[in-house]
Scaffold this motif. Structure first.
Motif: not given
Lengths: 304, 322
Positions: B144-145, B148, B151, B163, B262-263, B266-267
């Motif tokens: 997820f980092v 991000i 993005i 994004s 999933i992750v 979500s991001v």
């Protein structure tokens, strides 16, 4: 690199440590981060939980070196006027508490079950190892999410926030005990067939005593290595769950929760609210992982 | 061969049944289905009628059989949150996740294989060192980092790519695809890259290890002695043989990718099954959680069984062990 003394002797280990810049730097960084998280209440410039001290006039200030930065807030402030540096220190504390607790729980359970499975054998061994196989065949994140979803369904709504930390620890530990159990089981089977264990048996020692006093000390070195490596994994797992919104609540944020909150305001250009917690997380995990790698090479245990 | 096949499929069936049991236990005992499905002001009699019509008064083994029977027909009940059949929700979200996984796999292969070859051929080169350094940091960076940061760079700062979302989709029967519009291609790039990164490092390391081993083997030395050009030795002889295990591992990892999506979903707010599942976990939408668990379990078991059977077909020695 190759130490003269035996790698397993404490003096040899220390010598190897002092000869490896990678080990010393990663250990120093990890220790610095862990200590600053531990002493967060003493060193944090502000109290991120004292809502009364926030001033909306101070909200969304950039870091001190950027234009418009305020020397009171080294890494800037968030949308509520909370000091980012203080939030990170307290957040890292929560992340590390979950990480250490998950590692302790999974190492304890895994070692105990591994000892029993390896020593007893038979149906107990078969059942435990099958169960471990099933857990290992599914991705960590899926099992952790299921545990957290079930906990949400079973626990009363009002207490969710209080229980969140225990649910997280359980969700992570349920994945990680398998590795300890498998390794310890293999090692126990080897040790149990050696002469010293036979001698202990013949002299009439009880099984529990043989396991605890004679076999356990000899299977500990792989456990320590796995625990070090798993600390990094546990912190990452906690961060991921909190980021997904099923981990630590906003009232008790971990690094993952902070990144989640920051991510919601990413488009307003407030990059420091998400970048600094993320960088802290990566630095923490990277230093722990590098130290774990070195420890594994230095102790060189048989990992199953 | 036939006994092996039967034994392997029997095992697969048992695992599916176990996953089904877990789903059922979750469905039946996490929260009370009647409370979740009835209106807040429902009378006791209404609730009792619902309980009876759901079959919740039957003996538990009978309920389990009914649950499995319905699941086989694709009926997973009604989502508590959306008040729509779970199977419809999944069918709607499936194309988005499968396209994302497909794009990530292609990306991982297209970048991972060349990097693996280059680092195997020049292990001390500048590129090898860079790749090593980056993958060291990469292992410690959660998905997820990475997402991000991508993005922040490509969507917020440079404004090159969107994004979130899938962009414009085109319906082909029940399958909605993002591959037929320019905005769809732009939208899938960042999520696919994020999802692909882990795969990529895995493929790269595998290709590198295989290549280094193969380049030391006798047939390569013989080819060199015969004076074949380097290019032909590296790519026609060595790489071809190094790719076999890579393709199997890639195939087996697809189940993992669906779960890791999933992750990523979500991001990037990617409207796939992962996002559906994470929302189900947040709102304790048990029928959706149970159906997702069944689906992923089925994919895992099917992929593993397929790989085992293929191996047994290729290598008769493996048929004995089962």
């Amino acid at each position: 690199m190759s130490g003269v003394a035996s790698p397993s002797a404490p003096a040899g280990l220390m010598g190897q440590f002092l000869a490896s810049p990678k080990a010393m730097i990663s250990a120093a960084v990890a220790l610095l981060l862990i200590l600053s998280a531990g002493f967060a209440p003493l060193i944090a410039p502000h109290d991120p939980f004292a809502l009364g001290t926030f001033n909306l006039m101070d909200s969304e200030l950039p870091p001190v070196w950027a234009e418009g930065g305020d020397p009171r807030f080294l890494l800037g402030t968030d949308t509520q006027g909370r000091d980012v540096l203080s939030a990170i220190l307290y957040g890292m504390r929560v992340s590390l508490i979950v990480g250490f607790a998950a590692v302790a729980l999974s190492a304890g359970i895994g070692t105990l079950l591994g000892l029993l499975a390896g020593f007893r054998g038979g149906w107990l061994d078969a059942v435990l190892m099958r169960f471990a196989d099933v857990i290992l065949s599914f991705p960590t994140i899926l099992i952790a999410l299921l545990v957290s979803g079930i906990a949400r369904g079973v626990l009363p709504d009002a207490r969710q926030g209080d229980y969140a930390i225990y649910v997280l620890i359980l969700a992570i530990a349920i994945n990680e005990w398998t590795q300890y159990a498998r390794t310890v089981r293999g090692q126990t089977m080897v040790e149990a067939s050696l002469d010293y264990v036979k001698a202990a048996r013949i002299s009439g020692l009880a099984n529990g005593r043989i396991l605890g006093r004679h076999i356990l000390p000899n299977v500990l070195s792989p456990v320590i290595v796995i625990a070090t490596i798993n600390l990094g994994l546990a912190v990452l797992a906690e961060a991921t769950l909190s980021f997904l919104g099923v981990g630590m609540p906003v009232t008790q944020p971990s690094l993952g929760t902070l990144i989640r909150i920051g991510n919601e305001n990413l488009f307003s250009g407030v990059w420091w609210v998400v970048v600094f917690p993320a960088a802290t997380l990566v630095m923490l995990v990277l230093s722990v992982n590098l130290f774990g790698d070195w420890l594994r090479d230095a102790l060189n245990p048989r990992l199953g | 061969m036939l006994p092996f096949l039967i034994r392997r499929l029997g095992q697969a069936f048992l695992v599916v049944l176990t996953v089904g049991l877990l789903s059922f236990l979750m469905f039946r005992f996490v929260g009370d289905p009647v409370v979740s499905m009835s209106r807040e002001d429902a009378t006791v009699a209404e609730r009792e009628a619902l309980r009876e019509s759901l079959g919740l008064n039957d003996p538990v083994p009978v309920q389990f059989a009914t649950f499995i029977g319905r699941a086989v027909q694709g009926d997973f009940g009604i989502s508590y949150r959306n008040q729509r059949p779970v199977s419809d929700l999944i069918a709607e979200r499936l194309p988005a996740t499968l396209e994302l996984v497909f794009a990530a796999t292609v990306l991982a292969l297209a970048i991972g294989i060349p990097l693996g070859v280059v680092t195997a051929l020049r292990p001390r080169g500048a590129l090898s060192n860079i790749v090593q350094g980056v993958s060291l940091v990469g292992v410690s960076t959660p998905t997820f980092v990475t997402g991000i940061m991508l993005i922040l760079l490509f969507a917020v700062t440079l404004r090159w790519l969107p994004s979130f979302g899938r962009g414009e989709t085109v319906d082909l029967g029940w399958w909605s695809t993002g591959f037929l519009s320019a905005s769809g291609w732009r939208a899938i790039f960042l999520p696919a890259l994020t999802l692909a990164l882990f795969q990529m490092t895995l493929i790269m390391r595998l290709v590198r290890a295989e290549m280094i081993e193969i380049l030391q083997s006798d047939y390569i030395r013989f080819a060199r002695a015969r004076g074949l050009p380097d290019r032909s030795i590296h790519y026609r002889l060595a790489l071809k043989n190094a790719l076999m295990p890579v393709l199997t591992i890639t195939g087996m990892q697809i189940g993992g990718l669906i779960a890791f999506a999933i992750v990523t979903e979500s991001v990037f707010q990617w409207p796939g099954m992962g996002l559906l599942f994470i929302q189900a976990v947040q709102f304790v939408d048990v029928p959706v959680m149970a159906a997702y668990l069944m689906f992923v379990g089925l994919v895992f078991v099917a992929l593993n069984a397929a790989v085992d059977v293929t191996y047994a077909l290729v290598d008769p020695r493996l048929r004995v062990r089962g």
